[in-house]
Design a protein around this motif. Structure first.
Motif, short mmCIF file in Angstrom:
data_model
loop_
_atom_site.label_atom_id
_atom_site.label_comp_id
_atom_site.label_asym_id
_atom_site.label_seq_id
_atom_site.Cartn_x
_atom_site.Cartn_y
_atom_site.Cartn_z
N ARG A 1 0.85 -1.19 0.00
CA ARG A 1 0.00 0.00 0.00
C ARG A 1 0.89 1.24 0.00
NH1 ARG A 1 -5.29 -0.92 2.34
NH2 ARG A 1 -5.63 1.31 2.08
N TRP B 1 -1.85 7.25 9.99
CA TRP B 1 -2.69 6.58 8.99
C TRP B 1 -3.22 5.26 9.52
CZ3 TRP B 1 -1.60 2.02 6.10
CH2 TRP B 1 -2.49 1.77 5.04
N GLU C 1 -5.89 6.00 12.13
CA GLU C 1 -7.11 6.58 11.57
C GLU C 1 -7.86 5.59 10.69
OE1 GLU C 1 -5.61 9.99 9.55
OE2 GLU C 1 -5.19 11.10 11.41
N HIS C 2 -7.16 4.61 10.12
CA HIS C 2 -7.79 3.66 9.20
C HIS C 2 -7.81 2.25 9.79
CE1 HIS C 2 -6.69 7.03 6.58
NE2 HIS C 2 -7.69 6.64 5.81
N ASP D 1 -10.13 0.53 11.28
CA ASP D 1 -11.30 -0.26 10.89
C ASP D 1 -11.14 -0.80 9.48
OD1 ASP D 1 -12.46 0.13 13.34
OD2 ASP D 1 -13.78 1.76 12.68
N GLU D 2 -10.73 0.06 8.55
CA GLU D 2 -10.52 -0.35 7.17
C GLU D 2 -9.47 -1.45 7.06
OE1 GLU D 2 -8.18 1.37 3.28
OE2 GLU D 2 -9.02 2.82 4.71
N LEU D 3 -8.43 -1.36 7.90
CA LEU D 3 -7.34 -2.32 7.86
C LEU D 3 -7.63 -3.57 8.69
CD1 LEU D 3 -4.42 0.26 8.27
CD2 LEU D 3 -5.04 -0.97 6.17
#
Length: 296
Positions: free
Chosen positions: A46, A125, A128-129, A131-133
């Protein structure tokens, strides 16, 4: 020195960073021969949105117990996602933890604060992310080898100062923390395997680029270590950086920060890569076990 390690000292690259591009090539060739086992891992490359973007490689095991932002070593001047691939993969697999390996910018082309800012942006990052990760934002650690461990400790200090992200733990393996080189080990271990006093001088010269060191560059210069995350610090007996790691652990303890300190007898800086040696196997196994326990 540990008798299993001694025969390998001649195989390590020359202790010289006067020509970083050549040193990077030698390191890449050395790590290319290390076996890699990524069984059971989902691996994804990523880019962290920053200025410039920061490449990361994410290693996800099944039933991850947390995550660590992980920083390769290389004296601030060497290393990348490929050279760290064997170690990041092994840490993820053996600890059962998601590992976010960071390709921070290298000196001398990009001196401080470039690498520090890259890692700090990555920590924000990830938080903050989360949940997405697929991560628990309350179970995020930071750590690394050598110079990577030094950057990790400094970023943990900045996160505390700015109260910008939750960091639960620091995993600092043979950390490079102090540009002043005034400890007993720094002044007496001038010609130890793989890393010498002169090579450390080159590392800091590349990283600082003649600018005065701040605690965010060399965390040993920080005066207030209170309220930092708990830490595991490992040092090698025959390493110029040994005493700065031990001193930092003691200072953290005096500031009320929980610390686990392991001084490995008979070892030298970077000797954990000698996978056939029993003491190296123990070092790597302990890193994984400590991280698993810290994020459980």
């Amino acid at each position: 020195m540990d008798p299993e390690l001694e025969p390998f000292t001649a195989l390590f690259p020359p202790a010289d960073l006067s020509d970083p591009p050549t040193a990077r090539k030698v390191l890449a060739e050395l790590t290319a021969s290390i076996p890699v086992d990524t069984t059971g891992l989902d691996i994804e490359d990523r880019s962290v949105p920053a200025q410039p973007e920061v490449p990361v490689r994410i290693y996800r095991p099944q039933d991850s117990a947390g995550a660590i932002v992980w920083l390769h070593g290389g004296g601030f001047a060497m290393g990348n996602l490929e050279t760290e691939h064997p170690w990041a993969g092994a840490l993820a697999r053996n600890a059962g933890v998601t590992v976010i390996s960071v390709a921070y910018r290298l000196s001398p082309e990009h001196p401080f604060p470039a690498a520090h800012d890259d890692v700090y942006a990555t920590v924000l990052w990830v938080a903050e992310h989360a949940d997405e990760l697929g991560l628990d934002p309350g179970r995020i650690a930071i750590g690394g080898h050598s110079s990577g461990a030094g950057i990790a400790a400094a970023v943990a200090l900045r996160v505390r100062d700015e109260q910008s992200a939750p960091i639960r733990f620091q995993l600092l393996h043979q950390p490079l923390l102090d540009d002043r080189q005034t400890t007993w080990s720094a002044t007496n271990f001038i010609d130890t395997p793989f890393i010498t006093r002169d090579k450390i001088t080159q590392m800091w010269a590349h990283y600082l680029a003649a600018t005065p060191a701040t605690p965010y560059a060399a965390v040993a210069r920080a005066t207030d270590l209170s309220d930092l995350p708990p830490a595991y610090i490992a040092t090698a007996e025959f390493c110029p950086n040994r005493d700065e790691g031990i001193d930092y652990a003691l200072r953290l303890l005096r500031a009320g920060v929980p610390v686990e300190l392991h001084q490995w007898p008979g070892t030298f800086h970077g000797s954990h890569v000698i996978l056939s040696a029993e003491i190296s196997q123990r070092q790597n196994a302990e890193l994984a076990a400590v991280l698993r326990r810290a994020l459980a």
